[in-house]
Motif scaffolding. Sequence first.
Motif, PDB file in Angstrom:
ATOM      1  N   LEU A 112       0.837  -1.205   0.000  1.00 39.76           N
ATOM      2  CA  LEU A 112       0.000   0.000   0.000  1.00 39.76           C
ATOM      3  C   LEU A 112       0.870   1.252   0.000  1.00 39.76           C
ATOM      4  CD1 LEU A 112      -2.934   1.188   0.319  1.00 39.76           C
ATOM      5  CD2 LEU A 112      -2.483   1.209   2.788  1.00 39.76           C
ATOM      6  N   LEU A 113       1.898   1.233   0.827  1.00 41.77           N
ATOM      7  CA  LEU A 113       2.835   2.355   0.900  1.00 41.77           C
ATOM      8  C   LEU A 113       3.443   2.638  -0.476  1.00 41.77           C
ATOM      9  CD1 LEU A 113       4.566   4.258   2.841  1.00 41.77           C
ATOM     10  CD2 LEU A 113       6.270   2.431   2.802  1.00 41.77           C
ATOM     11  N   ASP A 114       3.830   1.574  -1.147  1.00 37.13           N
ATOM     12  CA  ASP A 114       4.476   1.730  -2.445  1.00 37.13           C
ATOM     13  C   ASP A 114       3.504   2.316  -3.473  1.00 37.13           C
ATOM     14  OD1 ASP A 114       6.935   1.418  -3.778  1.00 37.13           O
ATOM     15  OD2 ASP A 114       6.138  -0.298  -4.890  1.00 37.13           O
ATOM     16  N   ARG A 115       2.221   1.998  -3.348  1.00 31.52           N
ATOM     17  CA  ARG A 115       1.216   2.481  -4.298  1.00 31.52           C
ATOM     18  C   ARG A 115       0.797   3.920  -4.025  1.00 31.52           C
ATOM     19  NH1 ARG A 115      -2.888  -0.204  -7.065  1.00 31.52           N
ATOM     20  NH2 ARG A 115      -1.373  -1.781  -7.653  1.00 31.52           N
ATOM     21  N   ILE A 116       0.641   4.262  -2.757  1.00 30.16           N
ATOM     22  CA  ILE A 116       0.130   5.600  -2.410  1.00 30.16           C
ATOM     23  C   ILE A 116       1.235   6.654  -2.542  1.00 30.16           C
ATOM     24  CG2 ILE A 116      -0.928   6.978  -0.550  1.00 30.16           C
ATOM     25  CD1 ILE A 116      -2.817   4.910  -1.685  1.00 30.16           C
ATOM     26  N   GLN A 173     -11.056   7.495  -1.623  1.00 23.81           N
ATOM     27  CA  GLN A 173     -11.284   6.639  -0.462  1.00 23.81           C
ATOM     28  C   GLN A 173     -12.151   5.438  -0.853  1.00 23.81           C
ATOM     29  OE1 GLN A 173     -11.747   8.396   3.252  1.00 23.81           O
ATOM     30  NE2 GLN A 173     -12.219   6.446   4.221  1.00 23.81           N
ATOM     31  N   THR A 174     -13.178   5.715  -1.657  1.00 21.92           N
ATOM     32  CA  THR A 174     -14.031   4.629  -2.143  1.00 21.92           C
ATOM     33  C   THR A 174     -13.195   3.583  -2.879  1.00 21.92           C
ATOM     34  OG1 THR A 174     -15.897   6.128  -2.351  1.00 21.92           O
ATOM     35  CG2 THR A 174     -16.006   4.094  -3.631  1.00 21.92           C
ATOM     36  N   LEU A 175     -12.295   4.068  -3.723  1.00 23.00           N
ATOM     37  CA  LEU A 175     -11.422   3.134  -4.452  1.00 23.00           C
ATOM     38  C   LEU A 175     -10.555   2.326  -3.486  1.00 23.00           C
ATOM     39  CD1 LEU A 175      -9.917   2.023  -6.969  1.00 23.00           C
ATOM     40  CD2 LEU A 175      -8.469   4.050  -6.861  1.00 23.00           C
ATOM     41  N   PHE A 176      -9.921   3.037  -2.546  1.00 25.68           N
ATOM     42  CA  PHE A 176      -8.961   2.371  -1.654  1.00 25.68           C
ATOM     43  C   PHE A 176      -9.639   1.330  -0.764  1.00 25.68           C
ATOM     44  CE2 PHE A 176      -6.273   6.511  -1.780  1.00 25.68           C
ATOM     45  CZ  PHE A 176      -5.844   6.185  -3.062  1.00 25.68           C
ATOM     46  N   GLU A 177     -10.949   1.499  -0.532  1.00 25.93           N
ATOM     47  CA  GLU A 177     -11.662   0.561   0.343  1.00 25.93           C
ATOM     48  C   GLU A 177     -12.105  -0.709  -0.370  1.00 25.93           C
ATOM     49  OE1 GLU A 177     -14.709   3.049   1.875  1.00 25.93           O
ATOM     50  OE2 GLU A 177     -13.457   3.831   3.512  1.00 25.93           O
ATOM     51  N   PHE A 205      -8.968  -3.189  -5.193  1.00 30.30           N
ATOM     52  CA  PHE A 205      -7.785  -2.336  -5.055  1.00 30.30           C
ATOM     53  C   PHE A 205      -6.702  -3.081  -4.270  1.00 30.30           C
ATOM     54  CE2 PHE A 205      -5.272   0.722  -2.588  1.00 30.30           C
ATOM     55  CZ  PHE A 205      -4.720   1.472  -3.608  1.00 30.30           C
ATOM     56  N   ASP A 206      -7.087  -3.682  -3.157  1.00 28.68           N
ATOM     57  CA  ASP A 206      -6.118  -4.438  -2.362  1.00 28.68           C
ATOM     58  C   ASP A 206      -5.434  -5.510  -3.199  1.00 28.68           C
ATOM     59  OD1 ASP A 206      -6.149  -3.173   0.023  1.00 28.68           O
ATOM     60  OD2 ASP A 206      -7.631  -4.487   0.968  1.00 28.68           O
ATOM     61  N   ARG A 207      -6.273  -6.187  -3.991  1.00 31.83           N
ATOM     62  CA  ARG A 207      -5.709  -7.279  -4.787  1.00 31.83           C
ATOM     63  C   ARG A 207      -4.760  -6.774  -5.877  1.00 31.83           C
ATOM     64  NH1 ARG A 207     -10.701 -10.465  -4.204  1.00 31.83           N
ATOM     65  NH2 ARG A 207     -11.592  -9.400  -6.000  1.00 31.83           N
ATOM     66  N   SER A 208      -4.941  -5.520  -6.264  1.00 34.54           N
ATOM     67  CA  SER A 208      -4.110  -4.989  -7.354  1.00 34.54           C
ATOM     68  C   SER A 208      -2.734  -4.517  -6.863  1.00 34.54           C
ATOM     69  CB  SER A 208      -4.823  -3.815  -8.030  1.00 34.54           C
ATOM     70  OG  SER A 208      -4.700  -2.642  -7.234  1.00 34.54           O
TER      71      SER A 208
END
Lengths: 399, 515
Positions: free
Chosen positions: B42-46, B363-367, B371-374
């Motif tokens: 997540l850190l790497d993506r954000i 936020q909707t996307l991140f939840e 998104f997690d799987r990507s």
Amino acid sequence: MTNLDRRHILTLGAAASLTTAGRVWAAPTRNGPRILVVFLRGAYDAANVVIPVSSDFYYQSRPTLQIARPDPANPDAALPLDADWGLHPALASTLYPLWQKRQAVFVPFAGTDDLSRSHFETQDVIEMGQPLQGQRNFGSGFMSRLYGVLNGARPIAFTDQPPLTFRGGAQVPNIGLSQVNKPGVDDRQARLIQDMYKGQALAQSVSEGFQVRDEVYQTLSAEMQEANRDAISAKGFELSTRRIARLMKTDYTLGFVDVGGWDTHVNQGAAKGYLADRLSELGRGLAGFVDEIGPEAWNDTLVVVVSEFGRTFRENGNRGTDHGHGSVYWVLGGPVKGGRLAGDQARVDAASLNQGRDYPVLTDYRALLGGLFQRAYGLDRGQLDTVFPQAAPKDLQIV
Amino acid sequence: MRKSVSRSLGGAACVLVLGALGAGPALADSAPLALGPHDLALLDRITWGSTPASAAEMERLGAKRWLQDQLHPGGGDRLPPAAQAQIDALPISHESMADAVTRIDAETKVDNQITDPAAKQAAQKTRQQEMNELGKAAAARSLLRDLYSQDQLKEQLTWFWMNHFNVHLGKRDIRAMVGDYEDHAVRPRALGHFRDLLEATLRHPAMLRYLDNDQNAAGHINENYAREIMELHTMGVGSGYTQQDVQELARILTGVGVVNVNREPPRFGPAKQAFYIRDGLFEFNPNRHDFGDKMFLGHLIHGSGYGEVRQALDILAREPATAHHVSLQLATYFMGDDPPAAVVDKMARTFQSSGGDIAKVLQTLFETREFDRSLGTAFKDPVHYGVSAVRAAYDQRVIVNTTPLQNWLNRMAEGLYNHQTPDGYALASAAWSGPGQMAARFEIARQIGSGSAGLFRPDGQGAPDQPAFPLLQNALYFSGIDPSLSDPTRAALGQAVSPQDWNTLFLSSPEFMRR
């Protein structure tokens, strides 16, 4: 084996020793000419390049942009093509000589049936070459499908980014030619990097990348050494097209390149000015290509020049032109039966304009290119239908 | 198992080189991280690429709170002093856009008076160089923020919107405007409301120059900007508007333009004076406006001057097609190719219910589970690649020169403000992963991996090159990245013959191409 083929294999042999894991191409058994497709992105103002000089309506519609009727005494006048058409004077020393040698054909009223007047949408449509109706497949371009039906062709895009038209099928290499440097990543590193990508989606792209890098560097390094000695060397588009010519003379048979800067909404100029400068640059590029590839190879080469659409027939309020519809396509080459305009024509007057605003399209690009490929490569109906599905080819007998 | 010979060999050699150069502050923090693989991904993506310092920050706050901070950054730039000092020293930090444009315009008028052709040419060249420097300064500031700002999501979105509302350096005097465009129009609204962002770009001279609306006047219609607003900025092509709508919007936009500096302001009769707007270099000139009524997207808009523009933007921002188009672009940028329709629909619903609140849409996307799987699967575009490599190599040690990085981005064909056409750079990975581009990336990996590559050489003649060496085998590498490497990557790294070689291979690895 022709001389060409022998040179080709020599180059390949040398390249293969540079890249260990690169794919080795089969020796091409060419059954048709080389083809280079040149895409003028931004919609070039066709009506001011291949000019309808017999139309009073043209002169009424373009009070500040008009190019004068042919007149040997006037260097700013159009160059005569036939009774109805003239060529922009900025092409006098580059493209016009090809016309005079009957190695150039212009196809007026050419284009697509897409009326979005969106650059990006229409460029995509042309590059895909699929029927406008029905599901579009952004993963399949017409040049990729052409490559698929040809025997022994070697495709390449001379672009920084892989163009849509080469998507689908086998990976087609792309390489921008404005900067070509001696590779820094050595053979051992190249091999280790390819090892890391084995079995991954990018594996082919990576190994192809090293192979093309080495081939291009090898073919062009002699030129670059010469250029360093010469006081004057080609610049801009001509530098690229001369490099393309070297690569297509020996290594590649199916090429694509694009040139931007044609979206002339404002102050485009007439015999001189912005558009004239772009045309000079384009003309020098094309003439440089012909010069560099040499007469023998030129006799076996076609250059097709297309653009997404034409522009408004009337000039706008800013001495420019807005997005239109029909364009003029060009086919150049040694084998071309040229010195003429090909395809259906309409009278250029207010009544014939599409939606009262721009040229109609009388020759569909898929029919035109399909007909050209059919003659150039002897494709059968099934192969043609693969390249341009559901498009009846139109044989304009260009070659 | 993980203690492979290669790693300790490469690592030890790294330390040796650093020790020899006397530059080793980044080594100090080598405590193992407690963040799990998901949080690190997540850190790497954000962010523009994970670093030990950013991981430490996430660990300190906890991933949830850290993400909320990223979505809702406070005011001010959270930059290390060395980066802030470089920005403060840039010419664009000392002269406003209006002053720069006015000055250059006046200088150009003087240049044009020169009769000696050689002297004139020299003067014009100087003027061009001056503008080039302004464009380069804007890119330097932008990259320093990408590299070092703590508000990483905001900086990613700044790039995203600059690309969505693209302008090109090469046209007219946009080089003198692009820094202001980014800093005052786009960046402050990057996580705000889409409607505000849309109008801020419309009121900026860089956009009005770029898409020719400064030429659009009653009786001299230029429909370039009108078309691209609908096609690219809001609704998207094929979403239902017609050529007629384009023409009507062009009429609505007549008179929206740029102040003609160094010339007398326009004069109006009393009836029109009230309609005149001037705001910095932005101008609404009622003499150039078509005051007739318009029918736009099925709405009757009465001639009322600039109010028509506001009405039209309200209509466009509320169009469901706009919510969908913008959501799709955001999802592609933050998830990679072909985001699932269900995710885009969910984002579009948030877009509509929140009045285009960008942070809420994200936020909707991140939840979403998708998104997690990507995470970890999206192919980096060149800007992500270049910036993440420099971040990984030097973390908080601030580079002193962004020129090499600017050049690498241009070489990979994604230079800042350097896309000529208004569609912006492609978001799809296929545009960036071709053979020629992969080969170019590996060359750049080698340059970054082999030494300081000019990043620590100050501009100007005779300035000494500061000693520096990329430190890719850091705390984050050992606790987060190394365990996730594939066997082939590990095997190739094991054959590295020097720290430079190891760095080159690591930055060339499939793992480092993804985020």
